[in-house]
Design a protein around this motif. Sequence first.
Motif, PDB file in Angstrom:
ATOM      1  N   ALA A 114       0.837  -1.202   0.000  1.00  0.00           N
ATOM      2  CA  ALA A 114       0.000   0.000   0.000  1.00  0.00           C
ATOM      3  C   ALA A 114       0.868   1.247   0.000  1.00  0.00           C
ATOM      4  O   ALA A 114       1.856   1.320   0.741  1.00  0.00           O
ATOM      5  CB  ALA A 114      -0.930   0.019   1.217  1.00  0.00           C
ATOM      6  N   THR A 115       0.522   2.219  -0.857  1.00  0.00           N
ATOM      7  CA  THR A 115       1.184   3.517  -0.842  1.00  0.00           C
ATOM      8  C   THR A 115       0.383   4.477   0.016  1.00  0.00           C
ATOM      9  O   THR A 115      -0.847   4.403   0.087  1.00  0.00           O
ATOM     10  CB  THR A 115       1.327   4.095  -2.258  1.00  0.00           C
ATOM     11  N   LEU A 116       1.089   5.395   0.654  1.00  0.00           N
ATOM     12  CA  LEU A 116       0.483   6.368   1.563  1.00  0.00           C
ATOM     13  C   LEU A 116       1.077   7.743   1.293  1.00  0.00           C
ATOM     14  O   LEU A 116       2.295   7.889   1.234  1.00  0.00           O
ATOM     15  CB  LEU A 116       0.761   5.973   3.015  1.00  0.00           C
ATOM     16  N   ASN A 117       0.233   8.738   1.134  1.00  0.00           N
ATOM     17  CA  ASN A 117       0.713  10.103   0.917  1.00  0.00           C
ATOM     18  C   ASN A 117       1.111  10.702   2.269  1.00  0.00           C
ATOM     19  O   ASN A 117       0.334  11.394   2.922  1.00  0.00           O
ATOM     20  CB  ASN A 117      -0.368  10.946   0.238  1.00  0.00           C
ATOM     21  N   ILE A 118       2.344  10.399   2.674  1.00  0.00           N
ATOM     22  CA  ILE A 118       2.906  10.895   3.938  1.00  0.00           C
ATOM     23  C   ILE A 118       4.218  11.591   3.584  1.00  0.00           C
ATOM     24  O   ILE A 118       5.257  10.948   3.459  1.00  0.00           O
ATOM     25  CB  ILE A 118       3.152   9.759   4.942  1.00  0.00           C
ATOM     26  N   PRO A 119       4.211  12.902   3.396  1.00  0.00           N
ATOM     27  CA  PRO A 119       5.422  13.609   2.973  1.00  0.00           C
ATOM     28  C   PRO A 119       6.298  14.031   4.134  1.00  0.00           C
ATOM     29  O   PRO A 119       5.902  13.981   5.302  1.00  0.00           O
ATOM     30  CB  PRO A 119       4.851  14.836   2.258  1.00  0.00           C
ATOM     31  N   GLY A 120       7.508  14.464   3.782  1.00  0.00           N
ATOM     32  CA  GLY A 120       8.398  15.058   4.763  1.00  0.00           C
ATOM     33  C   GLY A 120       7.865  16.407   5.219  1.00  0.00           C
ATOM     34  O   GLY A 120       6.685  16.715   5.052  1.00  0.00           O
ATOM     35  N   SER A 121       8.744  17.227   5.793  1.00  0.00           N
ATOM     36  CA  SER A 121       8.336  18.511   6.388  1.00  0.00           C
ATOM     37  C   SER A 121       7.255  18.292   7.435  1.00  0.00           C
ATOM     38  O   SER A 121       6.242  18.999   7.484  1.00  0.00           O
ATOM     39  CB  SER A 121       7.886  19.502   5.320  1.00  0.00           C
ATOM     40  N   ASN A 122       7.501  17.264   8.276  1.00  0.00           N
ATOM     41  CA  ASN A 122       6.609  16.944   9.389  1.00  0.00           C
ATOM     42  C   ASN A 122       5.185  16.701   8.922  1.00  0.00           C
ATOM     43  O   ASN A 122       4.225  17.153   9.535  1.00  0.00           O
ATOM     44  CB  ASN A 122       6.644  18.037  10.463  1.00  0.00           C
ATOM     45  N   ASN A 123       5.071  15.953   7.811  1.00  0.00           N
ATOM     46  CA  ASN A 123       3.750  15.579   7.287  1.00  0.00           C
ATOM     47  C   ASN A 123       2.917  16.812   6.953  1.00  0.00           C
ATOM     48  O   ASN A 123       1.706  16.841   7.164  1.00  0.00           O
ATOM     49  CB  ASN A 123       3.015  14.675   8.282  1.00  0.00           C
ATOM     50  N   ASP A 124       3.592  17.840   6.410  1.00  0.00           N
ATOM     51  CA  ASP A 124       2.967  19.108   6.033  1.00  0.00           C
ATOM     52  C   ASP A 124       2.491  19.934   7.229  1.00  0.00           C
ATOM     53  O   ASP A 124       1.509  20.670   7.139  1.00  0.00           O
ATOM     54  CB  ASP A 124       1.810  18.922   5.048  1.00  0.00           C
ATOM     55  N   LEU A 125       3.221  19.844   8.326  1.00  0.00           N
ATOM     56  CA  LEU A 125       2.994  20.778   9.427  1.00  0.00           C
ATOM     57  C   LEU A 125       4.024  21.907   9.420  1.00  0.00           C
ATOM     58  O   LEU A 125       3.960  22.796  10.262  1.00  0.00           O
ATOM     59  CB  LEU A 125       3.027  20.052  10.776  1.00  0.00           C
ATOM     60  N   GLY A 126       4.970  21.875   8.462  1.00  0.00           N
ATOM     61  CA  GLY A 126       5.861  23.017   8.278  1.00  0.00           C
ATOM     62  C   GLY A 126       5.040  24.177   7.742  1.00  0.00           C
ATOM     63  O   GLY A 126       4.363  24.057   6.716  1.00  0.00           O
ATOM     64  N   PRO A 127       5.038  25.332   8.405  1.00  0.00           N
ATOM     65  CA  PRO A 127       4.115  26.417   8.053  1.00  0.00           C
ATOM     66  C   PRO A 127       4.266  26.897   6.613  1.00  0.00           C
ATOM     67  O   PRO A 127       5.378  27.194   6.161  1.00  0.00           O
ATOM     68  CB  PRO A 127       4.488  27.538   9.035  1.00  0.00           C
ATOM     69  N   TRP A 128       3.158  26.969   5.894  1.00  0.00           N
ATOM     70  CA  TRP A 128       3.179  27.520   4.543  1.00  0.00           C
ATOM     71  C   TRP A 128       3.503  29.008   4.608  1.00  0.00           C
ATOM     72  O   TRP A 128       2.921  29.754   5.401  1.00  0.00           O
ATOM     73  CB  TRP A 128       1.826  27.360   3.870  1.00  0.00           C
ATOM     74  N   PHE A 129       4.437  29.435   3.787  1.00  0.00           N
ATOM     75  CA  PHE A 129       4.832  30.843   3.685  1.00  0.00           C
ATOM     76  C   PHE A 129       5.273  31.406   5.038  1.00  0.00           C
ATOM     77  O   PHE A 129       5.265  32.624   5.261  1.00  0.00           O
ATOM     78  CB  PHE A 129       3.690  31.695   3.109  1.00  0.00           C
TER      79      PHE A 129
END
Length: 324
Positions: free
Chosen positions: A156-171
């Motif tokens: 199974a593939t899972l969309n779990i990215p780096g940058s703390n699973n997208d908790l790195g603040p945008w902008f």
Amino acid sequence: MSASATPPTSAGAAPSTIAVIGDIPYGAEKIAAFPADIAKINADPDVSLVAHLGDIKNGSSLCSDSYFATIKADFDQFQDPLVYTPGDNEWTDCHRANNGGYVPTERLAALRRLFFPVPGRTLGVNPKQVITQASDPAYAAFVENTRWTQSGVVFATLNIPGSNNDLGPWFGVTPLSAEQQNEYSTRLDATLSWINTAFNSARQTGAPGVALLLQADMWDTSALAAGGDGLTGYDAIVKRIGTLAGHFGKPVLLLEGDSHVFRVDHPFTRTDPLYGIHPLAPKDLEVPNVTRIVVDGSGQANDYLKLSIDPSAPAVFSWSRVNF
């Protein structure tokens, strides 16, 4: 359990081999070499499927449509079915000025349109049908989360990215915007549900093992250093995997990228130095049947992981690294 209620087994499943890559191509030299890398994998007669663990570019280059199209054209040269799960460099981090200042959710939508044009079908010259989470109306957007059976094993593939699973603040905006928080919580719900589904499928089919493929190195200790992204965005995921893997009891393999240096470890085993980085449940959870492999990536991505699956072998999984 009565004989009629006994789940089917994969006793007759034949061994097979797949190639696993991630965090490639990074930079002009690796981009230029990528077609030759693909040709090397194509020439391996043992490989029947290729998995890319995400990060199709480095973290300081543009997340442009034209670049995405270039990589899609490269992906289309794989002769075997190609399974791809997105990485942070191509969507969560695209808010960075040197990445083009994109809204990450817009880039994820672009990836879904381009790399998952037919939900439930892989890329590659000879694609195969897979099960997509998008077939569930509750998770219709998540075309990238897929599942298939290989030698009886549930992958199974899972969309779990780096940058703390997208908790790195945008902008750089804190606290997180409502849009970012919604992105994180919605995808986390989908991720946990898809993990449940993978283990449920494995149990129901009598699978000899489970393999989960994702981008993030969920135990990257560098993220815990001052100024790092942190790892809290993975806590619930690690807890869910550990709990279900413990109940499953058979070999479970985690395939990750993100931190770029090859390693094999057992982060749910008490003697492993990574044990306990994430809060676990139940208390002091130990799951020795989980093995994790981080593949080589970035400028040092000079090999692919050749992963063999033998349902009759006690360990189920074995591997080697093959130079490009």
